[in-house]
Motif scaffolding. Structure first.
Motif, PDB file in Angstrom:
ATOM      1  N   ALA A  68       1.764   8.407 -12.689  1.00 59.34           N
ATOM      2  CA  ALA A  68       0.688   9.405 -12.714  1.00 59.34           C
ATOM      3  C   ALA A  68      -0.163   9.258 -13.979  1.00 59.34           C
ATOM      4  CB  ALA A  68       1.276  10.813 -12.625  1.00 59.34           C
ATOM      5  N   LYS A  69       0.502   9.032 -15.118  1.00 60.05           N
ATOM      6  CA  LYS A  69      -0.235   8.891 -16.380  1.00 60.05           C
ATOM      7  C   LYS A  69      -1.107   7.635 -16.367  1.00 60.05           C
ATOM      8  CE  LYS A  69       2.417  11.719 -19.543  1.00 60.05           C
ATOM      9  NZ  LYS A  69       3.632  11.858 -20.325  1.00 60.05           N
ATOM     10  N   MET A  70      -0.565   6.520 -15.903  1.00 57.35           N
ATOM     11  CA  MET A  70      -1.360   5.284 -15.858  1.00 57.35           C
ATOM     12  C   MET A  70      -2.559   5.449 -14.928  1.00 57.35           C
ATOM     13  SD  MET A  70       1.274   2.059 -16.169  1.00 57.35           S
ATOM     14  CE  MET A  70       2.330   2.467 -14.793  1.00 57.35           C
ATOM     15  N   LYS A  71      -2.333   6.081 -13.781  1.00 60.92           N
ATOM     16  CA  LYS A  71      -3.416   6.330 -12.816  1.00 60.92           C
ATOM     17  C   LYS A  71      -4.501   7.207 -13.449  1.00 60.92           C
ATOM     18  CE  LYS A  71      -4.308   5.893  -8.250  1.00 60.92           C
ATOM     19  NZ  LYS A  71      -4.606   4.585  -7.718  1.00 60.92           N
ATOM     20  N   ASN A  72      -4.063   8.222 -14.173  1.00 62.22           N
ATOM     21  CA  ASN A  72      -4.983   9.143 -14.837  1.00 62.22           C
ATOM     22  C   ASN A  72      -5.788   8.433 -15.927  1.00 62.22           C
ATOM     23  OD1 ASN A  72      -6.086  11.782 -15.316  1.00 62.22           O
ATOM     24  ND2 ASN A  72      -4.823  11.874 -17.148  1.00 62.22           N
ATOM     25  N   TRP A  73      -5.114   7.570 -16.714  1.00 62.74           N
ATOM     26  CA  TRP A  73      -5.796   6.844 -17.788  1.00 62.74           C
ATOM     27  C   TRP A  73      -6.887   5.931 -17.236  1.00 62.74           C
ATOM     28  CZ3 TRP A  73      -0.457   5.324 -20.177  1.00 62.74           C
ATOM     29  CH2 TRP A  73       0.046   6.407 -20.936  1.00 62.74           C
ATOM     30  N   VAL A  74      -6.584   5.257 -16.132  1.00 65.36           N
ATOM     31  CA  VAL A  74      -7.540   4.292 -15.575  1.00 65.36           C
ATOM     32  C   VAL A  74      -8.644   5.012 -14.795  1.00 65.36           C
ATOM     33  CG1 VAL A  74      -7.777   2.382 -13.917  1.00 65.36           C
ATOM     34  CG2 VAL A  74      -5.900   2.385 -15.573  1.00 65.36           C
ATOM     35  N   GLY A  75      -8.322   6.171 -14.234  1.00 62.50           N
ATOM     36  CA  GLY A  75      -9.320   6.903 -13.453  1.00 62.50           C
ATOM     37  C   GLY A  75      -9.255   6.513 -11.988  1.00 62.50           C
ATOM     38  N   ASN A  76     -10.199   6.997 -11.230  1.00 60.13           N
ATOM     39  CA  ASN A  76     -10.189   6.806  -9.782  1.00 60.13           C
ATOM     40  C   ASN A  76     -10.643   5.392  -9.427  1.00 60.13           C
ATOM     41  OD1 ASN A  76     -10.048   7.291  -7.084  1.00 60.13           O
ATOM     42  ND2 ASN A  76     -11.971   8.407  -6.962  1.00 60.13           N
ATOM     43  N   ASN A  77      -9.721   4.436  -9.561  1.00 63.10           N
ATOM     44  CA  ASN A  77     -10.055   3.037  -9.281  1.00 63.10           C
ATOM     45  C   ASN A  77      -9.155   2.545  -8.139  1.00 63.10           C
ATOM     46  OD1 ASN A  77     -10.360   0.199  -9.301  1.00 63.10           O
ATOM     47  ND2 ASN A  77     -11.025   0.272 -11.433  1.00 63.10           N
ATOM     48  N   PRO A  78      -9.741   2.288  -6.963  1.00 58.48           N
ATOM     49  CA  PRO A  78      -8.926   1.920  -5.799  1.00 58.48           C
ATOM     50  C   PRO A  78      -8.256   0.555  -5.914  1.00 58.48           C
ATOM     51  CG  PRO A  78     -11.264   1.678  -5.299  1.00 58.48           C
ATOM     52  CD  PRO A  78     -11.183   2.301  -6.663  1.00 58.48           C
ATOM     53  N   ASN A  79      -8.641  -0.235  -6.925  1.00 60.51           N
ATOM     54  CA  ASN A  79      -8.057  -1.570  -7.071  1.00 60.51           C
ATOM     55  C   ASN A  79      -7.007  -1.645  -8.180  1.00 60.51           C
ATOM     56  OD1 ASN A  79      -9.715  -2.725  -5.017  1.00 60.51           O
ATOM     57  ND2 ASN A  79     -11.419  -2.595  -6.461  1.00 60.51           N
ATOM     58  N   PHE A  80      -6.585  -0.466  -8.661  1.00 57.51           N
ATOM     59  CA  PHE A  80      -5.543  -0.408  -9.687  1.00 57.51           C
ATOM     60  C   PHE A  80      -4.288   0.211  -9.086  1.00 57.51           C
ATOM     61  CE2 PHE A  80      -3.359   2.140 -13.019  1.00 57.51           C
ATOM     62  CZ  PHE A  80      -2.854   1.080 -13.743  1.00 57.51           C
ATOM     63  N   TYR A  81      -3.143  -0.447  -9.339  1.00 58.05           N
ATOM     64  CA  TYR A  81      -1.872  -0.016  -8.760  1.00 58.05           C
ATOM     65  C   TYR A  81      -0.809   0.092  -9.859  1.00 58.05           C
ATOM     66  CZ  TYR A  81      -4.336  -1.504  -4.565  1.00 58.05           C
ATOM     67  OH  TYR A  81      -5.276  -1.645  -3.581  1.00 58.05           O
ATOM     68  N   PRO A  82      -0.455   1.314 -10.271  1.00 55.70           N
ATOM     69  CA  PRO A  82       0.578   1.471 -11.291  1.00 55.70           C
ATOM     70  C   PRO A  82       1.982   1.398 -10.679  1.00 55.70           C
ATOM     71  CG  PRO A  82      -0.350   3.617 -10.727  1.00 55.70           C
ATOM     72  CD  PRO A  82      -1.070   2.594  -9.885  1.00 55.70           C
ATOM     73  N   HIS A  83       2.850   0.660 -11.355  1.00 57.11           N
ATOM     74  CA  HIS A  83       4.249   0.553 -10.912  1.00 57.11           C
ATOM     75  C   HIS A  83       5.168   0.612 -12.128  1.00 57.11           C
ATOM     76  CE1 HIS A  83       4.005  -0.072  -6.591  1.00 57.11           C
ATOM     77  NE2 HIS A  83       2.858  -0.697  -6.823  1.00 57.11           N
ATOM     78  N   VAL A  84       6.442   0.891 -11.855  1.00 53.79           N
ATOM     79  CA  VAL A  84       7.411   1.025 -12.947  1.00 53.79           C
ATOM     80  C   VAL A  84       8.693   0.267 -12.646  1.00 53.79           C
ATOM     81  CG1 VAL A  84       6.569   3.314 -13.649  1.00 53.79           C
ATOM     82  CG2 VAL A  84       8.442   3.160 -12.019  1.00 53.79           C
ATOM     83  N   ALA A  85       9.349  -0.123 -13.731  1.00 55.20           N
ATOM     84  CA  ALA A  85      10.742  -0.562 -13.651  1.00 55.20           C
ATOM     85  C   ALA A  85      11.549   0.600 -14.234  1.00 55.20           C
ATOM     86  CB  ALA A  85      10.950  -1.835 -14.468  1.00 55.20           C
ATOM     87  N   GLN A  86      12.443   1.120 -13.461  1.00 48.91           N
ATOM     88  CA  GLN A  86      13.195   2.312 -13.883  1.00 48.91           C
ATOM     89  C   GLN A  86      14.618   1.876 -14.219  1.00 48.91           C
ATOM     90  OE1 GLN A  86      12.042   5.772 -12.930  1.00 48.91           O
ATOM     91  NE2 GLN A  86      13.893   6.805 -13.491  1.00 48.91           N
ATOM     92  N   HIS A  87      15.106   1.982 -15.385  1.00 49.22           N
ATOM     93  CA  HIS A  87      14.525   2.470 -16.624  1.00 49.22           C
ATOM     94  C   HIS A  87      13.878   1.325 -17.388  1.00 49.22           C
ATOM     95  CE1 HIS A  87      16.180   6.543 -16.457  1.00 49.22           C
ATOM     96  NE2 HIS A  87      17.088   5.965 -15.730  1.00 49.22           N
ATOM     97  N   ASP A  88      14.381   0.137 -17.173  1.00 49.48           N
ATOM     98  CA  ASP A  88      13.724  -1.041 -17.719  1.00 49.48           C
ATOM     99  C   ASP A  88      13.879  -2.189 -16.723  1.00 49.48           C
ATOM    100  OD1 ASP A  88      16.354  -2.001 -18.202  1.00 49.48           O
ATOM    101  OD2 ASP A  88      16.320  -1.358 -20.284  1.00 49.48           O
ATOM    102  N   PHE A  89      13.201  -3.277 -17.012  1.00 49.46           N
ATOM    103  CA  PHE A  89      13.182  -4.424 -16.095  1.00 49.46           C
ATOM    104  C   PHE A  89      14.591  -4.889 -15.723  1.00 49.46           C
ATOM    105  CE2 PHE A  89      13.406  -9.080 -15.797  1.00 49.46           C
ATOM    106  CZ  PHE A  89      12.665  -9.279 -14.643  1.00 49.46           C
ATOM    107  N   GLU A  90      15.506  -4.761 -16.673  1.00 44.99           N
ATOM    108  CA  GLU A  90      16.866  -5.270 -16.439  1.00 44.99           C
ATOM    109  C   GLU A  90      17.599  -4.542 -15.315  1.00 44.99           C
ATOM    110  OE1 GLU A  90      15.851  -7.472 -19.994  1.00 44.99           O
ATOM    111  OE2 GLU A  90      15.457  -5.405 -19.400  1.00 44.99           O
ATOM    112  N   ALA A  91      17.114  -3.352 -14.921  1.00 42.30           N
ATOM    113  CA  ALA A  91      17.731  -2.671 -13.768  1.00 42.30           C
ATOM    114  C   ALA A  91      17.701  -3.590 -12.545  1.00 42.30           C
ATOM    115  CB  ALA A  91      16.993  -1.367 -13.468  1.00 42.30           C
ATOM    116  N   TRP A  92      16.622  -4.384 -12.436  1.00 46.77           N
ATOM    117  CA  TRP A  92      16.477  -5.262 -11.279  1.00 46.77           C
ATOM    118  C   TRP A  92      17.402  -6.479 -11.352  1.00 46.77           C
ATOM    119  CZ3 TRP A  92      10.384  -5.236 -11.245  1.00 46.77           C
ATOM    120  CH2 TRP A  92       9.944  -3.921 -10.961  1.00 46.77           C
ATOM    121  N   LEU A  93      18.038  -6.677 -12.523  1.00 46.39           N
ATOM    122  CA  LEU A  93      19.014  -7.772 -12.669  1.00 46.39           C
ATOM    123  C   LEU A  93      20.437  -7.317 -12.340  1.00 46.39           C
ATOM    124  CD1 LEU A  93      17.846  -9.367 -16.063  1.00 46.39           C
ATOM    125  CD2 LEU A  93      17.077  -9.912 -13.747  1.00 46.39           C
ATOM    126  N   LEU A  94      20.682  -6.012 -12.410  1.00 49.23           N
ATOM    127  CA  LEU A  94      22.048  -5.499 -12.218  1.00 49.23           C
ATOM    128  C   LEU A  94      22.671  -5.876 -10.868  1.00 49.23           C
ATOM    129  CD1 LEU A  94      21.918  -1.928 -13.855  1.00 49.23           C
ATOM    130  CD2 LEU A  94      22.674  -4.094 -14.873  1.00 49.23           C
TER     131      LEU A  94
END
Length: 200
Positions: free
Chosen positions: A85-111
């Motif tokens: 939500a914060k990244m979307k808000n910072w960039v504004g209403n831009n349909p070509n911007f897609y904010p995503h997250v690694a929860q809690h950090d990238f290494e979660a995807w290695l577990l």
């Protein structure tokens, strides 16, 4: 299709090859993916807006994806939804911007590849319980992997760049996708942009 992916650092760049291999099996035509490291942190506020607009307008990217950790060593984000939500808000209403997250950090995807982590660390330490993206309790996934390396018989610490790539080498990304909803959302954004079939 040209897609810029803003990532925090070199660790996430190690992810590019396994992601490309995964997408090749699912897309009739591969997009041009450019991972752009941001020196440890995705920019905030107006700076993020400028970076995104420059990539879309000056560099002719069709889409910009920002991939941030929720755990950044600061209290910027309460959780994944707050970060997006914060990244979307910072960039504004831009349909070509897609904010995503690694929860809690990238290494979660290695577990999900814990047996490979054990092999590289020469350790028999058991995997953290629960879904990978729920692992934290003040001890994020990157710290857990670091601890396994430092207490294992390999007698060295975990290196995000070197070991991240080694853990992912020759793995099937669907294993992690099926356990990590944020990873699935990130990949589905790319598949949708390229008119591929989404992962249910």
């Amino acid at each position: 299709m040209k897609i810029a992916i803003l990532v925090e650092g070199e660790t996430e760049k190690a992810f590019k090859q396994i992601l490309s291999d995964f997408l090749k099996l699912r897309l009739p035509q591969m997009p041009k993916l450019k991972f752009i490291p941001q020196k440890g942190r995705i920019p905030k506020g107006e700076k993020l807006k400028r970076v995104v607009e420059n990539l879309l307008n000056q560099d002719d990217y069709d889409a910009v994806i920002a991939l941030t950790d929720v755990y950044t060593g600061t209290n910027d984000f309460q959780d994944g939804a707050d970060a997006k939500a914060k990244m979307k808000n910072w960039v504004g209403n831009n349909p070509n911007f897609y904010p995503h997250v690694a929860q809690h950090d990238f290494e979660a995807w290695l577990l999900p590849y814990w047996s490979t982590i054990q092999k590289l660390a020469k350790s028999n330490k058991s995997a953290p319980g629960g879904l990978p993206e729920k692992v934290n309790h003040g001890n994020p996934p990157s710290y857990r992997i670091k601890e396994v390396f430092e207490t294992g018989k390999c007698q060295r610490s975990y290196s995000k760049i070197r070991d991240g790539a080694r853990i992912l080498k020759d793995q099937d990304l669907i294993v992690s996708v099926n356990q990590c909803s944020e990873l699935k959302a990130f990949i589905n954004t790319i598949l949708e942009l390229c008119k591929g079939d989404l992962i249910p």
